[in-house]
Design an enzyme around this catalytic site. Structure first.
Site, mmCIF file in Angstrom:
data_model
loop_
_atom_site.group_PDB
_atom_site.id
_atom_site.type_symbol
_atom_site.label_atom_id
_atom_site.label_comp_id
_atom_site.label_asym_id
_atom_site.label_seq_id
_atom_site.Cartn_x
_atom_site.Cartn_y
_atom_site.Cartn_z
ATOM 1 N N ASP A 185 51.968 35.351 34.028
ATOM 2 C CA ASP A 185 51.322 35.534 35.330
ATOM 3 C C ASP A 185 50.831 34.205 35.891
ATOM 4 O O ASP A 185 51.076 33.867 37.051
ATOM 5 C CB ASP A 185 50.142 36.505 35.165
ATOM 6 C CG ASP A 185 50.091 37.535 36.278
ATOM 7 O OD1 ASP A 185 51.070 37.603 37.054
ATOM 8 O OD2 ASP A 185 49.097 38.265 36.385
ATOM 9 N N ASP A 205 49.206 45.090 36.276
ATOM 10 C CA ASP A 205 47.771 44.905 36.087
ATOM 11 C C ASP A 205 47.091 46.193 35.644
ATOM 12 O O ASP A 205 45.917 46.182 35.271
ATOM 13 C CB ASP A 205 47.135 44.396 37.386
ATOM 14 C CG ASP A 205 47.725 43.077 37.831
ATOM 15 O OD1 ASP A 205 48.049 42.267 36.953
ATOM 16 O OD2 ASP A 205 47.883 42.863 39.049
#
Length: 481
Positions: free
Chosen positions: A332, A392
């Site tokens: 990420d 997420d």
């Protein structure tokens, strides 16, 4: 360079009817007040019958001290503004029948033009006359974007509820597994029903590598692969919605009659459920660009996808969780913060893919979307959304699910599950705080991963169960179907 602002219009009735409309302006040319308190109202003169490319197009004195609206035409914005300013106008609105775009021109050739210039939709001018009448007073202002929007609360509730429910569901499945182990007669039946996939450290590394390759391929071949992702999402979300609802339907004592076909027996209610789930996915696929309501269906399908993923994919131990969450955190951060130094246009690969590279209108259905709820220029000009990626929710959710299964296996009164879920909620709040302070998109895993991993580790250390928590329970390590 363009900015979004608000045209506040007031009718002549008692009490006066007011309405706001979207405008596009260039902040390098025009400085607008931030609130109505410092705004000056002008009488609107509707001259949409002309494009104002020549001063001879309008009678002398008609524009004096007024706000004037004309049509977009062959001459430039600043040429219109100079003519309107010379004729005494105090504000120029340019109506456009096409989509509002940036206002740009060579300002150095028109240094004498100080008139506020803004672009407005032609349909809004028509609506203004129909709603407020022919005598309308208008003013322009550009309020700052609110730092907090209530859509964040909705995103927070969706994310935390999905993670908590997914973890709990995984624990229920684990409890059923343990009961099947204790009862040898149920073991074979349970094994046939079991559809879980267990991640080992090797498969975790392979999974992250596939994610990296897929993201890079999407960056370079987005306009083709986006439709592949949409197709996969429709299929996977329909199956996930079916699995989620089937667990609820099983508790309803209706429609249990069976139909036999091709030597297979199926309940009628499950057939109707399968048709319903497939129809939901097809409706979303057809109307996916209808922003006013399609986001609701996407969120429902997305939540079902995340729930089913968290329940189905099993992490065997805390070691695998650490490897998965750690690698995806690096993934990420790299694709958000590091790739801008590599790409030609200086944009991050993650942000480009999420937004649709090169202005592609098709968006990847891999996010929970909730429209902004606070009134602002952005909500008038477009329908902006608050977004949270499925990853997420799923990635920390796999750790929460492991904590719940570990609670079940060790009869630890849900301490790991509750602590990790609370840590996830704290990580989400921290993400939103940093988002508001930095005013730019954040890789949520940067905050969610440390919060959940550290909390789980502290609980295991405090209970003196770190070795068992790290390697997994004896049930998961020793039992073989």
């Amino acid at each position: 360079a363009a900015d979004e602002g608000i045209l506040h219009a007031s009718g002549s009735g008692v009490p006066p009817v007011t309405k706001d409309y979207c405008i596009i302006y260039n902040s390098k040319w025009t400085s607008l007040p931030k609130s109505l308190d410092n705004a000056t109202f002008r009488t609107l003169e509707n001259l949409t019958s002309t494009v104002l490319c020549s001063s001879s197009e309008v009678p002398s004195g008609l524009m004096k001290d007024k706000a004037v609206v004309v049509m977009r035409g062959n001459c430039t914005f600043l040429e219109k503004a100079r003519i309107a300013q010379n004729l005494g106008a105090k504000m120029l609105l340019i109506a456009s029948k096409s989509r509002l775009s940036s206002i740009s021109d060579n300002k150095t050739d028109f240094e004498d033009v100080t008139l506020p210039v803004a672009l407005i939709r032609y349909n809004d001018i028509v609506d203004m006359q129909q709603t407020l009448g022919n005598e309308v007073n208008v003013t322009l202002y550009s309020p700052p974007l609110p730092q907090f929007d209530y859509s964040m609360v909705v995103i927070f509730l969706i994310a935390v509820s999905t993670v908590a429910l997914g973890g709990y569901w995984s624990g229920v499945a684990e409890l059923e597994n343990l009961k099947a182990i204790a009862s040898p007669g149920e073991r074979e039946t349970r094994r046939k029903k079991e559809e879980n996939v267990t991640f080992t450290p090797v498969t975790v590394i392979l999974f992250v590598a596939i994610c990296c390759v897929m993201l890079v391929l999407l960056y370079f071949f987005y306009k083709w692969l986006v439709y592949v992702i949409i197709s996969v999402f429709c299929l996977a979300s329909a199956m996930s919605l079916y699995n989620c609802l089937a667990a609820l339907v099983a508790e309803i004592p209706f429609g249990q009659c069976r139909i036999t076909c091709c030597n297979k027996t199926t309940e009628v209610r499950l057939i109707f459920l399968a048709v319903f789930c497939a129809a939901a996915a097809v409706v979303w696929a057809v109307f996916r660009n209808e922003d006013r309501w399609a986001w609701i269906l996407q969120d429902i399908l997305g939540v079902a996808f995340c729930l089913n993923f968290i329940k189905t994919l099993k992490m065997p131990n805390f070691k695998s969780c650490v490897i998965l969450l750690g690698l995806l955190l690096l993934y990420d951060v790299f694709f958000v913060f590091i790739t801008p130094f590599i790409t030609k246009n200086g944009a991050s690969i993650m942000v480009e893919v999420a937004a649709g590279p090169f202005g592609n209108s098709e968006k990847l259905p891999v996010v929970i979307r909730v429209p902004r709820l606070e009134h602002s220029a952005s909500t008038l000009c477009d329908l902006p959304f608050s977004l949270l990626g499925f990853g997420d929710i799923i990635v920390p959710g796999l750790l929460v699910a492991y904590c719940r299964r570990f609670d079940v296996q060790t009869s630890s009164s849900s301490i790991y599950y509750i602590s990790c879920t609370i840590a996830y909620a704290i990580g989400m709040v921290l993400t939103f705080v940093v988002l508001a302070l930095m005013k730019m998109g954040q890789p949520a895993l940067l905050y969610l991963v440390p919060c959940t991993l550290i909390t789980s580790s502290l609980v295991a250390w405090r209970r003196k169960e770190m070795k068992k928590f790290w390697k997994g329970s004896s049930y998961q390590v020793g039992w073989r179907p």
